[in-house]
Design an enzyme around this catalytic site. Structure first.
Site, short mmCIF file in Angstrom:
data_model
loop_
_atom_site.label_atom_id
_atom_site.label_comp_id
_atom_site.label_asym_id
_atom_site.label_seq_id
_atom_site.Cartn_x
_atom_site.Cartn_y
_atom_site.Cartn_z
N LYS A 102 0.85 -1.22 0.00
CA LYS A 102 0.00 0.00 0.00
C LYS A 102 0.87 1.25 0.00
CE LYS A 102 -1.87 1.61 4.03
NZ LYS A 102 -1.53 3.04 4.26
N ASN A 103 1.84 1.29 0.91
CA ASN A 103 2.61 2.52 1.08
C ASN A 103 3.58 2.78 -0.07
OD1 ASN A 103 1.23 2.92 3.39
ND2 ASN A 103 2.93 2.56 4.80
N CYS B 216 -5.36 7.67 9.68
CA CYS B 216 -5.50 7.15 11.04
C CYS B 216 -5.17 8.23 12.07
CB CYS B 216 -4.57 5.95 11.24
SG CYS B 216 -5.10 4.48 10.38
N ARG C 63 0.28 14.44 13.68
CA ARG C 63 0.59 14.26 12.26
C ARG C 63 0.60 15.57 11.46
NH1 ARG C 63 -1.70 8.62 9.96
NH2 ARG C 63 0.34 8.59 9.01
N ASP D 6 4.60 0.73 12.17
CA ASP D 6 3.41 0.05 11.65
C ASP D 6 3.33 -1.41 12.08
OD1 ASP D 6 2.64 2.38 10.47
OD2 ASP D 6 3.06 1.76 8.41
N ARG E 29 -8.46 -0.81 4.55
CA ARG E 29 -7.64 0.26 3.96
C ARG E 29 -6.26 -0.30 3.60
NH1 ARG E 29 -6.46 4.54 7.72
NH2 ARG E 29 -4.99 4.89 6.04
C1 UD1 Z 1 4.28 6.93 6.50
C2 UD1 Z 1 3.45 5.68 6.30
C3 UD1 Z 1 2.89 5.20 7.63
C4 UD1 Z 1 4.02 5.02 8.63
C5 UD1 Z 1 4.89 6.27 8.72
C6 UD1 Z 1 6.12 6.09 9.60
C7 UD1 Z 1 2.52 5.94 4.08
C8 UD1 Z 1 1.31 6.16 3.24
N1 UD1 Z 1 2.34 5.99 5.39
O1 UD1 Z 1 3.41 7.93 7.03
O2 UD1 Z 1 2.21 3.96 7.41
O3 UD1 Z 1 3.46 4.76 9.91
O4 UD1 Z 1 5.35 6.64 7.41
O5 UD1 Z 1 6.88 5.03 9.15
O6 UD1 Z 1 3.60 5.68 3.58
N2 UD1 Z 1 6.08 14.67 11.02
C9 UD1 Z 1 6.16 16.00 11.36
N3 UD1 Z 1 6.00 16.92 10.36
C10 UD1 Z 1 5.80 16.57 9.05
C11 UD1 Z 1 5.75 15.20 8.70
C12 UD1 Z 1 5.89 14.26 9.72
O7 UD1 Z 1 6.31 16.34 12.52
O8 UD1 Z 1 5.68 17.47 8.20
C13 UD1 Z 1 6.21 13.64 12.08
C14 UD1 Z 1 4.92 12.85 12.25
O9 UD1 Z 1 4.01 13.51 13.09
C15 UD1 Z 1 5.42 11.56 12.85
C16 UD1 Z 1 6.77 11.37 12.16
O10 UD1 Z 1 7.15 12.67 11.67
O11 UD1 Z 1 5.63 11.72 14.22
C17 UD1 Z 1 6.76 10.35 11.05
O12 UD1 Z 1 5.88 10.74 10.06
P1 UD1 Z 1 6.10 10.39 8.52
O13 UD1 Z 1 7.36 9.61 8.34
O14 UD1 Z 1 5.93 11.64 7.75
O15 UD1 Z 1 4.87 9.43 8.27
P2 UD1 Z 1 3.86 9.44 7.06
O16 UD1 Z 1 4.57 9.77 5.80
O17 UD1 Z 1 2.64 10.21 7.43
#
Ligand code: UD1
Length: 416
Positions: free
Chosen positions: A22-23, A116, A121, A305, A397
């Site tokens: 998915k990711n 989720c 986030r 995850d 999902r």
């Molecule tokens: C992706 C994955 C999700 C996984 C996560 C961490 C997809 C579709 N989803 O989510 O399944 O759990 O990586 O491995 O690929 N953060 C900030 N500011 C930002 C962006 C992120 O503070 O602008 C923080 C988030 O709140 C979180 C951490 O960074 O604490 C990790 O987030 P991120 O790696 O961005 O996760 P996703 O890309 O949302």
């Protein structure tokens, strides 16, 4: 409402192919709009989130169809760069369309993404990076207007290796004048998969899988073909279910290195694991041992995850396991539900302590989020009696025909 019905206590046995990731699929679907082209993707899982991305593509004016595992997209007819709130709220990764649309149209209009509820986030790292590349971004009551008639390459330092921010920058950078360098990039296998797709699209990209990714010029191809990598979190989930049911399962078509941290803990818990380049056989004698300390971390660390499903596998493991969740602040939503099965888990902030119990007993549960719901399935498979999981659709999902896959391995599970 979906209702999962499990009669626990059956060992999982047999072989299964793991679905596509998915990711990895979602950012590639977004990337398909970067230049006018047709894309053929193989091994795309049939999931609610994939369907949501296809609906966004159609809303933007592209042709986008899925037939079984094959997705075809024609982005030559793209006619809009706006994504309405109703489509954005379906999943977190809709935000990746921002980089792709800015690359194609010089602007994008969307709202804050859904997904989720695992904590705050924020998307500050995405926005700050795009600004450094010359985009003007205005936020107004949850709406985001991003305008960048000409993106320019930049040296971007990510203070945290965000997966989504790394992907958004890679997509926007394909249209930038000059080279973009991402320092502190996420190193997940899905980033390398996105690099492969962008290269097939004609972009010069290198470094994915390391903490420095460099994106150069794009010489657009008209036809792009790509195969989606297998899903390491689904593989981890099935491995956890096999481990706690005393199972004997072969996972095929996967790269064990991509979830080696999960396999290492399952081995430490007492499972016998044999890996080849493309498969893993996991054998478990029954009751597992606690594994001490688990800390989630960005790749190549232990994946957040997989935390809920490994927790579920260890509910009956002899001794104490302590988990520290370092990525999301609200990733223990499954805990009260698992305790209703008889688990003994205490949480303080980012820490969860799991004291192994002798047995779990089935009961009615409510799925809280995607991986939390999967954890309830894993726990239900190893509980005595019947477990019912009420689910608003979180699990579908991310897990494709999960009931059928588990039934083929001998589980007594149905989905209505
Ligand atoms: C992706 C994955 C999700 C996984 C996560 C961490 C997809 C579709 N989803 O989510 O399944 O759990 O990586 O491995 O690929 N953060 C900030 N500011 C930002 C962006 C992120 O503070 O602008 C923080 C988030 O709140 C979180 C951490 O960074 O604490 C990790 O987030 P991120 O790696 O961005 O996760 P996703 O890309 O949302």
């Amino acid at each position: 409402m979906e209702l999962w019905h499990i009669r626990g206590g059956k060992r999982l046995e047999g072989a299964c192919f793991v679905q596509g990731s998915k990711n990895a699929s979602l950012p590639i679907l977004a990337a398909s709009v970067i230049c006018p082209a047709s894309t053929q993707l193989l091994n795309v899982p049939q999931l609610r989130d994939v369907d949501a991305a296809l609906r966004i593509l159609r809303h933007l004016g592209c042709r986008a169809e899925q037939r079984d595992g094959e997705v075809s997209i024609d982005s030559r007819s793209l006619s809009s760069c706006n994504i309405p709130h109703s489509l954005m709220e379906e999943m977190r990764s809709s935000v990746i369309f921002m980089g792709a649309l800015v690359a194609r149209c010089g602007e994008a209009r969307l709202s804050l993404p859904g997904g989720c509820q695992l904590g705050r986030r924020p998307i500050d790292l995405h926005l700050s990076a795009l600004r450094q590349m010359g985009a003007e971004i205005r936020e107004d009551g949850g709406e985001i207007f991003c305008s960048a008639p000409e993106l320019k390459g930049a040296e971007i330092v990510l203070p945290f290796p965000s997966v989504g921010a790394t992907e958004n920058i890679m997509l926007a950078a394909c249209a930038a004048k000059g080279e973009t360098v991402i320092h502190g990039a996420a190193r997940e296998p899905e980033i390398a998969a996105l690099q492969d797709y962008l290269r097939a699209m004609g972009a010069e990209v290198r470094g994915a899988g390391t903490d420095t990714v460099v994106i150069g010029a794009l010489r657009p191809e008209k036809q792009i073909a790509c195969r989606i990598i297998p899903d390491r979190i689904v593989a981890s989930t099935i491995a956890c279910a096999a481990a706690c049911t005393g199972g004997n399962v072969e996972l095929r078509g996967i790269d064990p290195r991509q979830f080696s941290t999960v396999l290492r803990f399952l081995k430490q818990a007492g499972c016998d694991i044999i890996s080849t380049d493309r498969s893993v056989r996991l054998r478990s004698e029954g009751r597992l041992k606690a594994v001490g300390e688990i800390s989630t971390a960005p790749y190549p660390g232990f994946p957040t995850d997989a935390q809920p499903v490994l927790m579920a596998a260890l509910l009956k493991a002899r001794g104490l396991t302590r988990i520290t969740e370092n990525i999301f602040e609200n990733r223990y939503r499954q805990v009260p539900e698992l305790c209703r099965l008889g688990a003994d888990i205490v949480t303080h902030g980012r820490i969860a302590e799991i004291w192994g119990v002798d047995s779990l007993h089935g009961t009615a549960l409510t799925a809280t989020d995607l991986r939390g719901g999967a954890a309830m399935i894993v726990a239900g498979l190893s509980a005595q009696g019947e477990t019912l999981i009420c689910d608003e659709g979180h699990i579908s999902r991310g897990y494709e025909r999960f009931d059928a896959r588990l039934r083929a391995l001998g589980a007594d599970i149905s989905l209505a």
